[in-house]
Write a protein that holds these residues in place. Structure first.
Motif, short mmCIF file in Angstrom:
data_model
loop_
_atom_site.label_atom_id
_atom_site.label_comp_id
_atom_site.label_asym_id
_atom_site.label_seq_id
_atom_site.Cartn_x
_atom_site.Cartn_y
_atom_site.Cartn_z
N LYS A 1 61.47 11.92 31.12
CA LYS A 1 60.56 12.92 31.71
C LYS A 1 59.67 13.53 30.63
O LYS A 1 58.45 13.64 30.81
N GLU B 1 55.63 13.17 30.56
CA GLU B 1 54.86 14.40 30.78
C GLU B 1 53.72 14.54 29.77
O GLU B 1 52.65 15.00 30.09
N ASP C 1 58.69 22.26 34.75
CA ASP C 1 58.90 20.82 34.91
C ASP C 1 60.14 20.36 34.13
O ASP C 1 60.92 19.55 34.62
N PHE D 1 63.31 14.61 37.84
CA PHE D 1 62.27 13.61 37.56
C PHE D 1 62.31 12.57 38.68
O PHE D 1 63.23 11.74 38.76
#
Ligand code: NDP
Ligand SMILES: CC(C)CCC[C@@H](C)[C@H]1CC=C2C3=C(CC[C@@]21C)[C@@]1(C)CC[C@H](O)C(C)(C)[C@@H]1CC3
Length: 422
Positions: free
Chosen positions: A193, A197, A253, A259
């Protein structure tokens, strides 16, 4: 044992993004929207409202070069991620009391990528050809997001219970696939993730923008001021994200969201191809920007950037070390969790000063495209909806976490994003 698995798999009944219906429709509609926006941006009329909507012919969607370029790009960034450059930082404390380690070398990856692009230009590689490859690249990036999301969904069943995200394990496969079951999926030490990102998609956005600039140079023997501004502003935004890479470890996030498809598609396809719409629009719809207008736009971007950076850094420093001299004198309120909430400084102005700064920048990225078309303002509209929705999600989570202390914060700081407005 069976019973405990069941309890574990449905810790939340609340569903976001329109629940199962949203989770079933969004993975179909958003990829189509990206293709639609890209093909509108290059059509002479660039009309978002044309009926029937303009969709690209299937022959425009495929080029064998696209998967090769994408594969090369991902391999390069996976390699750069693993290079022992920069420091290693720890994330926030997880449910099981441990902290994960993350390499902080994203800015190195950006500098090396820009260096490689300059080398390609020097070697005479026509980067402007990216303009013709945009649709096939977007198709391949979407395919990759689906593949990755399937892998993430299936592999999450081997993750221990404490590694699951609070909102992504309802037991409904469509919804969990969309939101993401596992919080920090990793292959060994490689954090999927965190990698997605900030690296391939975000830096890919800069590459797409540069490709559009080079296409403009090919077509008109020079880059326009509007194109230079859009490229410059967005490069600053990406460079800032990577320079302050450590701060991403305290964002929603990373800390809260699983994810799944939403973030995988968002990071790998939506960011590079929908966030670069202004640049691809300018290739076909040149705009002549006067010095006064350009100065005003630069000023707006500067103000937005200042608010965005200062507020994000203030919260990040405070969360990592509340005794740090830059935040120790700020007024705070205590919460039952032991964590405190800032009620002065940037976080005393509105409850999401970082969103305010981000939205001002979003406007500054569209204004260089003039007022003749709606398409360049798509990003501002989408981003307003995204951040208003995100603010509501965050508010719900904070109220659940902090209870009365959160209500006291809301009374003390009544506006969410825009002072005296909202
Ligand atoms: N370009 C893009 O597409 C996008 C950009 N962004 C940007 O990313 C950045 C990060 O945004 P996001 O992850 O949504 O959320 P934030 O970085 O704003 O984080 C929200 C969290 O901050 C903490 N917090 C809230 N209020 C306070 C306070 N008063 N004092 C101390 N801590 C507080 C809470 O977590 P806790 O208390 O648990 O620490 C809360 O859950 C923003 O600048 C946003 O604009 C976001 C989405 C998309
Ligand atoms: C596909 C859907 C429409 C929604 C997808 C949302 C994602 C595109 C965004 C969710 C949060 C993001 C962040 C950034 C980029 C967009 C996504 C992935 C960010 C990396 C941009 C740069 C910033 O400086 C940041 C603070 C590091 C951002 C973090 C959140």
């Amino acid at each position: 044992m069976k019973q405990s698995t069941k309890r574990r798999s449905s810790p939340t009944t609340e569903r976001e993004f329109g629940g199962t219906l949203g989770a079933s429709c969004i993975p179909v509609l958003l990829p189509l929207l990206v293709l639609f926006l890209l093909s509108v941006s290059r059509s002479p009329g660039a009309s978002l409202l044309q009926w029937p909507p303009q969709l690209p012919p299937t022959s425009a969607l495929w080029d064998p070069l696209a998967p090769l370029l994408l594969l090369g790009w991902f391999t390069l960034h996976a390699f750069l991620y693993l290079l022992p450059l920069g420091k290693v930082s720890e994330g926030l404390v997880l449910k099981n009391g441990t902290r994960l380690k993350y390499p902080i070398n994203g800015f190195h990856a950006l500098v090396i990528s820009v260096g490689l692009l300059l080398l390609l230009l020097w070697l005479g590689v026509p980067l402007g050809s990216l303009f013709d490859l945009l649709l096939p690249l977007a198709v391949c990036a979407t395919g990759l997001s689906f593949l990755l999301s399937f892998y993430l969904y299936i592999s999450s069943f081997w993750a221990p219970p404490h590694a699951l995200a609070p909102g992504g394990n309802t037991g409904n496969p469509l919804y969990d696939f969309f939101i993401g079951r596992e919080l920090n999926p990793r292959i060994g030490n490689f954090d999927l993730k965190y990698f997605c990102e900030l690296r391939p998609g975000l830096i890919g956005w800069v590459v797409v923008n540069l490709g559009m600039l080079m296409k403009e140079v090919e077509l008109r023997d020079g880059a326009s001021l509007a194109m230079l501004l859009v490229n410059g502003f967005q490069l600053l935004y990406v460079a800032d994200a990577l320079w302050n890479e450590e701060a991403v470890l305290t964002t929603m996030d990373i800390v809260h969201d699983g994810f799944g498809f939403m973030l995988a598609f968002g990071d790998l396809a939506w960011v590079p191809f929908a966030y670069s719409l202004q640049a691809s629009f300018l290739v076909v719809h040149p705009v002549e920007l006067g010095a006064a207008a350009a100065t005003a736009i630069v000023l707006l971007n500067g103000i937005g950037y200042y608010i965005f950076r200062k507020s994000n850094s203030q919260k990040n420093v405070f969360r990592r070390d509340p005794k740090h001299p830059s935040v120790s004198s700020l007024e705070t309120i205590a919460t039952a969790t032991g964590k405190r909430l800032l009620v002065s400084g940037w976080w005393g102005l509105v409850r999401h000063p970082n969103y305010l700064g981000d939205l001002l920048m979003a406007l500054a990225w569209s204004l260089p495209c003039g007022f003749s078309h709606l398409l360049p303002y798509f990003y501002v509209g989408y981003f307003t909806v995204l951040l208003v929705h995100r603010e509501a999600r965050d508010e719900r989570q904070c109220r659940a976490k902090y209870g009365q202390a959160w209500d006291a914060y809301c009374q003390r700081v009544p506006y969410r994003i825009f002072p005296y407005l909202y």
